[in-house]
Scaffold this active site. Sequence first.
Site, short mmCIF file in Angstrom:
data_model
loop_
_atom_site.label_atom_id
_atom_site.label_comp_id
_atom_site.label_asym_id
_atom_site.label_seq_id
_atom_site.Cartn_x
_atom_site.Cartn_y
_atom_site.Cartn_z
N HIS A 65 0.84 -1.21 0.00
CA HIS A 65 0.00 0.00 0.00
C HIS A 65 0.87 1.25 0.00
O HIS A 65 0.44 2.32 -0.40
CB HIS A 65 -0.96 0.00 1.20
CG HIS A 65 -0.30 0.30 2.51
ND1 HIS A 65 0.53 -0.59 3.14
CD2 HIS A 65 -0.33 1.40 3.29
CE1 HIS A 65 0.99 -0.04 4.26
NE2 HIS A 65 0.48 1.16 4.37
N LYS A 94 3.33 -1.79 12.24
CA LYS A 94 4.26 -0.96 13.01
C LYS A 94 4.56 0.33 12.25
O LYS A 94 4.47 1.42 12.80
CB LYS A 94 5.55 -1.77 13.22
CG LYS A 94 6.55 -1.11 14.11
CD LYS A 94 7.77 -2.00 14.34
CE LYS A 94 7.48 -3.18 15.24
NZ LYS A 94 8.68 -3.81 15.80
N ASP A 99 3.61 6.38 11.39
CA ASP A 99 3.62 7.22 10.18
C ASP A 99 4.93 7.15 9.42
O ASP A 99 5.47 8.17 8.97
CB ASP A 99 3.32 8.69 10.53
CG ASP A 99 1.85 8.90 10.80
OD1 ASP A 99 1.03 8.11 10.26
OD2 ASP A 99 1.50 9.83 11.54
N LYS A 106 9.88 -8.56 5.57
CA LYS A 106 10.83 -9.20 6.48
C LYS A 106 11.64 -10.22 5.68
O LYS A 106 11.11 -10.80 4.73
CB LYS A 106 10.09 -9.91 7.62
CG LYS A 106 10.95 -10.17 8.83
CD LYS A 106 11.03 -8.94 9.71
CE LYS A 106 11.96 -9.12 10.88
NZ LYS A 106 11.91 -7.95 11.78
N SER A 362 15.38 4.27 11.02
CA SER A 362 15.75 3.72 9.71
C SER A 362 15.16 4.58 8.59
O SER A 362 15.80 4.81 7.56
CB SER A 362 15.22 2.30 9.55
OG SER A 362 16.16 1.38 10.02
P1 NAD Z 1 20.10 -8.25 22.04
O1 NAD Z 1 20.57 -9.57 21.59
O2 NAD Z 1 20.99 -7.07 21.93
O3 NAD Z 1 19.65 -8.31 23.58
C1 NAD Z 1 18.90 -9.30 24.17
C2 NAD Z 1 19.42 -9.48 25.59
O4 NAD Z 1 18.56 -10.37 26.29
C3 NAD Z 1 20.83 -10.09 25.64
O5 NAD Z 1 21.65 -9.33 26.49
C4 NAD Z 1 20.58 -11.49 26.19
O6 NAD Z 1 21.66 -11.99 26.97
C5 NAD Z 1 19.35 -11.27 27.03
N1 NAD Z 1 18.61 -12.50 27.26
C6 NAD Z 1 18.56 -13.62 26.49
N2 NAD Z 1 17.79 -14.54 27.06
C7 NAD Z 1 17.34 -14.02 28.22
C8 NAD Z 1 16.51 -14.51 29.24
N3 NAD Z 1 15.98 -15.73 29.19
N4 NAD Z 1 16.28 -13.70 30.29
C9 NAD Z 1 16.82 -12.47 30.37
N5 NAD Z 1 17.61 -11.96 29.43
C10 NAD Z 1 17.87 -12.71 28.36
O7 NAD Z 1 18.73 -8.00 21.27
P2 NAD Z 1 17.93 -6.64 21.13
O8 NAD Z 1 18.26 -6.03 19.81
O9 NAD Z 1 18.06 -5.82 22.38
O10 NAD Z 1 16.44 -7.18 21.01
C11 NAD Z 1 15.67 -7.55 22.15
C12 NAD Z 1 14.22 -7.67 21.73
O11 NAD Z 1 13.77 -6.43 21.18
C13 NAD Z 1 13.92 -8.71 20.66
O12 NAD Z 1 12.65 -9.25 20.93
C14 NAD Z 1 13.89 -7.92 19.38
O13 NAD Z 1 13.11 -8.53 18.37
C15 NAD Z 1 13.24 -6.65 19.88
N6 NAD Z 1 13.48 -5.49 19.02
C16 NAD Z 1 14.74 -5.04 18.77
C17 NAD Z 1 14.92 -3.90 17.98
C18 NAD Z 1 16.29 -3.32 17.75
O14 NAD Z 1 16.36 -2.23 17.15
N7 NAD Z 1 17.36 -3.91 18.21
C19 NAD Z 1 13.82 -3.26 17.40
C20 NAD Z 1 12.54 -3.76 17.65
C21 NAD Z 1 12.39 -4.87 18.47
#
Ligand code: NAD
Length: 471
Positions: A65, A94, A99, A106, A362
């Site tokens: 879209h 999202k 906006d 993905k 981004s």
């Molecule tokens: P990351 O790998 O940098 O951090 C994740 C952290 O969680 C690590 O430090 C890891 O050791 C810890 N972890 C793993 N298993 C765990 C558990 N069982 N209990 C507690 N801590 C645990 O990843 P991130 O980029 O920070 O992403 C984290 C979440 O946020 C994901 O679900 C990701 O999809 C979401 N997310 C990330 C972004 C981004 O820009 N990085 C954007 C949107 C959503």
Amino acid sequence: MSHKYSFFGAVEKSFDKAARFTKWDKGILEQIRQCNAVYQIRFPIKRDDGTVEVIEAYRVQHSHHKTPCKGGIRFAAEVNQDEVMALAALMTYKCTIVDVPFGGAKGGIKIDPKKYSSYELEKITRRYTAELIRKNFIGPGTDVPAPDYGTGEREMSWILDTYTAMHPGEIDAAGCVTGKPITQGGVRGRREATGLGVFFGIREVCNMTDIMQKLGMETGVEGKNVIVQGLGNVGYHSAKFFQDAGARIIALAEYEGAIWRKEGLDVDAVFQHRKKTGSILNYPGATNFAKTGDALEMECDILIPAALENVIDGQNAPHVKAKLIGEAANGPLSPEADEIFTQRGIIVVPDMYLNAGGVTVSYFEWLKNLSHVRYGRLEKRFTENMNTHILGQIEELSGKKVKGTARNMILHGPDEVDLVYSGLEETMINATREIMEVWKSNPDIPDMRTAAYVVAINKVATAYAQLGIFP
Ligand code: NAD
């Protein structure tokens, strides 16, 4: 991790739950719900030991879209078509909520990146990019990937290099991918963007007097007790921005356990402690908890799960004591947990928009690439000169001098990072208000997640209508 249910099916379920609160025809809703294009790829690579391996990979464009489509590329052993489809759909919703004028997409490659050398990873990433080019599934105007699990700036550089090599002379080629290193067209502020967005979103909810009254809390973030699970990119930065704003980080959790301190923890000091000792535990002055899950059930005002999906389910949701939950991770709550929190009057600020800071910045990176100029380059000096003049006039008229930090604050012209933060703040505040208004306007909408879906559906359907596809 195997999926017991279809992830895409779960997204469709949330969509249908919200669609009931909109006025759109069945046909339009069906068009929004489905994935527009699913590209499944297999290609061989030669491993360092000489054997040949066939790699399974995907790129899904959920919605056209708006173009280009946008969404991260994940390297994980669990990647499958259903998961990539679901994540692509979530990207559409999202982007539209904050906006960002992109359709959702993905990508995924079914490999555990830890099991490959960096040379092998480079070959895989470059071949994947070549396959995307072959079918016109990448380009600044068609589809723009970004990092996700298992990928980062390095992989984005490989993608950019492959794309530019195969599109000589394409002036906007740098806009074919985001999350790049700054030296290759990346934008300042991208790294901390998701955590900062989480903070801005929650702060806006905390500034809403009626909502805070309902939760039995004072307005504002200052003085609130906050618990963060996951000290990775998103968790670390979220925790840090909360601390800087005067909140108390009373517990932090990693996979090896959790630590708690009533007076609050210093996020940077804990981060350094973990780097040095390899564990979050035994931080001086804090109490240890053996299980990461213990932190989720402690007394606090705000709980931020920022690690993994499905950490709060039907089992532990009844024991959660937070009044406000901010889904920084993707999908940290199961649908059962959602229902329990609705019944208990706990507000869940949904992942779909709360962690949209990454994609928002981004978008700023892509705009920077298309405009071929760093943010702030044109106006910084002009603003500083103007401010110097204004301050000079004020000082002359008042006979007083402004000194120190206040002086620097007034004189300072915007750098790239200032403008990126400011754009993100504006985006998150607007999105929060828009979702809350929809939620408040209809008492039958059970939770903020459904309200967010309603906002998303309305915006995508309106965009289709504007295209003249559904008059
Ligand atoms: P990351 O790998 O940098 O951090 C994740 C952290 O969680 C690590 O430090 C890891 O050791 C810890 N972890 C793993 N298993 C765990 C558990 N069982 N209990 C507690 N801590 C645990 O990843 P991130 O980029 O920070 O992403 C984290 C979440 O946020 C994901 O679900 C990701 O999809 C979401 N997310 C990330 C972004 C981004 O820009 N990085 C954007 C949107 C959503």
